[in-house]
Scaffold this active site. Structure first.
Site, PDB file in Angstrom:
ATOM      1  N   ASN A   9       0.885  -1.175   0.000  1.00  0.00           N
ATOM      2  CA  ASN A   9       0.000   0.000   0.000  1.00  0.00           C
ATOM      3  C   ASN A   9       0.920   1.221   0.000  1.00  0.00           C
ATOM      4  O   ASN A   9       1.481   1.583   1.025  1.00  0.00           O
ATOM      5  CB  ASN A   9      -0.888  -0.035   1.257  1.00  0.00           C
ATOM      6  CG  ASN A   9      -1.752   1.201   1.382  1.00  0.00           C
ATOM      7  OD1 ASN A   9      -1.824   2.023   0.461  1.00  0.00           O
ATOM      8  ND2 ASN A   9      -2.421   1.328   2.529  1.00  0.00           N
ATOM      9  N   TRP A  10       1.069   1.803  -1.184  1.00  0.00           N
ATOM     10  CA  TRP A  10       2.000   2.931  -1.310  1.00  0.00           C
ATOM     11  C   TRP A  10       1.450   4.199  -0.674  1.00  0.00           C
ATOM     12  O   TRP A  10       2.183   5.180  -0.512  1.00  0.00           O
ATOM     13  CB  TRP A  10       2.310   3.199  -2.790  1.00  0.00           C
ATOM     14  CG  TRP A  10       3.123   2.137  -3.462  1.00  0.00           C
ATOM     15  CD1 TRP A  10       3.583   0.964  -2.910  1.00  0.00           C
ATOM     16  CD2 TRP A  10       3.593   2.143  -4.823  1.00  0.00           C
ATOM     17  NE1 TRP A  10       4.295   0.247  -3.836  1.00  0.00           N
ATOM     18  CE2 TRP A  10       4.322   0.945  -5.022  1.00  0.00           C
ATOM     19  CE3 TRP A  10       3.467   3.035  -5.887  1.00  0.00           C
ATOM     20  CZ2 TRP A  10       4.917   0.625  -6.231  1.00  0.00           C
ATOM     21  CZ3 TRP A  10       4.058   2.711  -7.103  1.00  0.00           C
ATOM     22  CH2 TRP A  10       4.786   1.519  -7.276  1.00  0.00           C
ATOM     23  N   LYS A  11       0.171   4.210  -0.368  1.00  0.00           N
ATOM     24  CA  LYS A  11      -0.475   5.405   0.198  1.00  0.00           C
ATOM     25  C   LYS A  11      -0.205   6.611  -0.713  1.00  0.00           C
ATOM     26  O   LYS A  11      -0.084   6.454  -1.919  1.00  0.00           O
ATOM     27  CB  LYS A  11      -0.029   5.629   1.645  1.00  0.00           C
ATOM     28  CG  LYS A  11      -0.233   4.355   2.487  1.00  0.00           C
ATOM     29  CD  LYS A  11      -0.078   4.549   3.964  1.00  0.00           C
ATOM     30  CE  LYS A  11      -0.316   3.217   4.670  1.00  0.00           C
ATOM     31  NZ  LYS A  11      -0.198   3.290   6.111  1.00  0.00           N
ATOM     32  N   HIS A  96      -9.546   1.104   4.915  1.00  0.00           N
ATOM     33  CA  HIS A  96      -8.283   1.343   5.616  1.00  0.00           C
ATOM     34  C   HIS A  96      -8.527   2.310   6.766  1.00  0.00           C
ATOM     35  O   HIS A  96      -9.324   3.245   6.641  1.00  0.00           O
ATOM     36  CB  HIS A  96      -7.238   1.916   4.645  1.00  0.00           C
ATOM     37  CG  HIS A  96      -5.857   1.897   5.227  1.00  0.00           C
ATOM     38  ND1 HIS A  96      -5.440   2.848   6.133  1.00  0.00           N
ATOM     39  CD2 HIS A  96      -4.836   1.031   5.079  1.00  0.00           C
ATOM     40  CE1 HIS A  96      -4.199   2.551   6.498  1.00  0.00           C
ATOM     41  NE2 HIS A  96      -3.805   1.464   5.875  1.00  0.00           N
ATOM     42  N   GLU A  98      -6.922   4.749   7.811  1.00  0.00           N
ATOM     43  CA  GLU A  98      -6.701   6.163   7.462  1.00  0.00           C
ATOM     44  C   GLU A  98      -7.926   6.738   6.745  1.00  0.00           C
ATOM     45  O   GLU A  98      -8.258   7.912   6.918  1.00  0.00           O
ATOM     46  CB  GLU A  98      -5.429   6.292   6.600  1.00  0.00           C
ATOM     47  CG  GLU A  98      -4.179   6.062   7.445  1.00  0.00           C
ATOM     48  CD  GLU A  98      -2.983   5.491   6.700  1.00  0.00           C
ATOM     49  OE1 GLU A  98      -2.953   5.541   5.450  1.00  0.00           O
ATOM     50  OE2 GLU A  98      -2.076   4.966   7.376  1.00  0.00           O
ATOM     51  N   GLU A 168      -5.455  -4.863  10.540  1.00  0.00           N
ATOM     52  CA  GLU A 168      -4.417  -3.863  10.780  1.00  0.00           C
ATOM     53  C   GLU A 168      -4.711  -3.114  12.073  1.00  0.00           C
ATOM     54  O   GLU A 168      -5.548  -2.201  12.087  1.00  0.00           O
ATOM     55  CB  GLU A 168      -4.377  -2.854   9.625  1.00  0.00           C
ATOM     56  CG  GLU A 168      -4.090  -3.490   8.281  1.00  0.00           C
ATOM     57  CD  GLU A 168      -3.514  -2.479   7.301  1.00  0.00           C
ATOM     58  OE1 GLU A 168      -2.417  -2.731   6.797  1.00  0.00           O
ATOM     59  OE2 GLU A 168      -4.145  -1.427   7.082  1.00  0.00           O
ATOM     60  N   GLY A 174       2.439   2.271  10.747  1.00  0.00           N
ATOM     61  CA  GLY A 174       3.407   3.350  10.593  1.00  0.00           C
ATOM     62  C   GLY A 174       4.067   3.778  11.888  1.00  0.00           C
ATOM     63  O   GLY A 174       4.737   4.806  11.937  1.00  0.00           O
ATOM     64  N   SER A 213       3.423  -2.092  10.401  1.00  0.00           N
ATOM     65  CA  SER A 213       4.874  -2.155  10.619  1.00  0.00           C
ATOM     66  C   SER A 213       5.463  -3.538  10.330  1.00  0.00           C
ATOM     67  O   SER A 213       6.373  -3.996  11.014  1.00  0.00           O
ATOM     68  CB  SER A 213       5.232  -1.690  12.029  1.00  0.00           C
ATOM     69  OG  SER A 213       4.813  -0.340  12.211  1.00  0.00           O
ATOM     70  N   GLY A 234       2.740  -1.136   4.276  1.00  0.00           N
ATOM     71  CA  GLY A 234       2.790   0.284   3.969  1.00  0.00           C
ATOM     72  C   GLY A 234       4.219   0.731   3.706  1.00  0.00           C
ATOM     73  O   GLY A 234       4.755   0.573   2.605  1.00  0.00           O
ATOM     74  N   GLY A 235       4.864   1.284   4.729  1.00  0.00           N
ATOM     75  CA  GLY A 235       6.204   1.867   4.591  1.00  0.00           C
ATOM     76  C   GLY A 235       7.199   0.968   3.863  1.00  0.00           C
ATOM     77  O   GLY A 235       7.914   1.419   2.963  1.00  0.00           O
TER      78      GLY A 235
END
Ligand code: PGA
Length: 250
Positions: A9-11, A96, A98, A168, A174, A213, A234-235
Site C-alpha cells: 500500500n504505497w499510500k 483502511h 486512514e 491492521e 506506521g 509495521s 505500507g512503509g
C-alpha cells in the site's frame, strides 16, 4: 492450502515516475520469492496507467487504494470502480483505518463501495482493526467483529469467496510497533471464526493478511502462524528490497 499474499500500500507516496522505478525494481527482484506468493501493489490513482503494463508482464496485480461510493455522475474529484476496472485494476483496498479516520468512512459508505467493487469484477482487500485505546480496553475482538458484521456479512456467498481481509491494528500502522506473532494469530483465528459463523467452511479459504509495521525482519515469524496468510505493507512497500524481502518470508 490458502493463498499466500503480500500486498503493498504505497499510500500517498511517490510521483508516477518514482512509482515506475519502484515497480520495475520489485519486478526485477520478484524471482527471489516463491512463485506461489501472490504480489499485489496498491498504487495511487495517478500511477495506474504508468505501472500496469510492467506489473502485468511480471505477474504483479494492481490494487487501487479507494474508490467512489457512487457508480458515476456529478461527483467532482471522485474515481469510480468502473474506471479502475477498465484500467485492469484487480483489487481495491477498502476500509483502511486512514480512510475511516481522516475521511469519515463508515460501514454505510463501505457497503456501497464494496458492492461497486464486486459489480465491476474486482475484489476488495477489506481492512479492519482496533485503535490503541480499544486494544487497551480489551475491546479489539468486539471492534473487529462489528466491522466484519456491518459489511462482510452483507456479501453473497459468491462475493465472499473473492474477499481478502486485512487485519491492521491502528496502533501498529506506521508506528514501528508490531503486533506480536501471537497477538496476530489470536485475532486472525477469531476473525476466521466470525467469518465462518456466516459463511461456514468457505472461511477456511479466506486470505487474512496482517498489516502494521510489517518488515523483512518480523514477517517470517508473523507469517508462520496458521491463520496469517500474508501482509498488507505500507512503509516497507516503498523499498523494493524490503517488499520482496517480506514476500521471501514465506
Ligand atoms: P505500515 O502500514 O506497514 O507502514 O505500518 C500498513 C498499512 O497501513 O497498510
Amino acid at each position: 492450502m490458502r493463498r499466500q499474499i503480500v500486498a503493498g500500500n504505497w499510500k500517498m507516496n511517490t510521483t508516477p515516475a518514482q512509482g515506475v522505478e519502484l515497480i520495475k525494481n520489485v519486478a526485477a527482484q520478484k524471482k527471489q520469492a516463491k512463485e506461489s506468493v501472490e504480489l499485489i501493489t496498491g498504487v495511487p490513482y495517478t500511477h495506474i496507467c504508468c505501472v500496469s503494463e510492467i506489473a502485468k508482464e511480471n505477474g504483479i496485480a494492481i490494487a487501487a487504494q479507494n474508490c467512489a461510493d457512487k457508480a458515476s455522475g456529478a461527483f467532482t474529484g471522485e474515481i469510480s470502480a468502473e474506471m479502475l476496472a477498465s484500467l485492469g485494476v484487480q483489487y481495491v483496498i477498502l476500509g483502511h483505518s486512514e480512510r475511516r479516520e481522516y475521511y469519515g468512512e463508515t460501514s454505510k459508505t463501505l457497503n456501497d463501495k464494496i458492492k461497486l467493487v464486486y459489480d465491476n469484477n474486482m475484489a476488495p482487500i477489506f481492512c479492519i482493526g482496533e485503535k490503541l485505546e480499544e486494544r487497551e480496553a480489551e475491546k479489539h475482538f468486539d471492534v473487529c467483529r462489528a466491522q466484519i458484521e456491518e459489511v462482510v456479512f452483507n456479501l453473497t456467498a459468491a462475493q465472499f469467496e473473492k474477499l481478502i481481509v486485512a487485519y491492521e491494528p491502528v496502533w501498529a500502522i506506521g508506528t514501528g510497533k508490531t503486533a506480536s506473532a501471537e497477538q496476530a494469530e489470536e485475532i486472525h483465528e477469531f476473525i476466521r471464526k466470525v467469518l465462518a459463523e456466516k459463511f461456514g467452511a468457505a472461511a477456511e479459504k479466506t486470505p487474512i493478511l496482517y498489516g502494521g509495521s510489517c518488515k523483512p525482519s518480523n514477517a517470517e515469524e508473523i507469517f508462520s502462524k496458521a491463520n496469517v496468510d500474508g501482509g498488507l505493507i505500507g512503509g516497507a512497500a516503498l523499498v523494493a528490497e524490503d517488499f520482496v524481502g517480506i514476500a521471501k518470508a514465506f
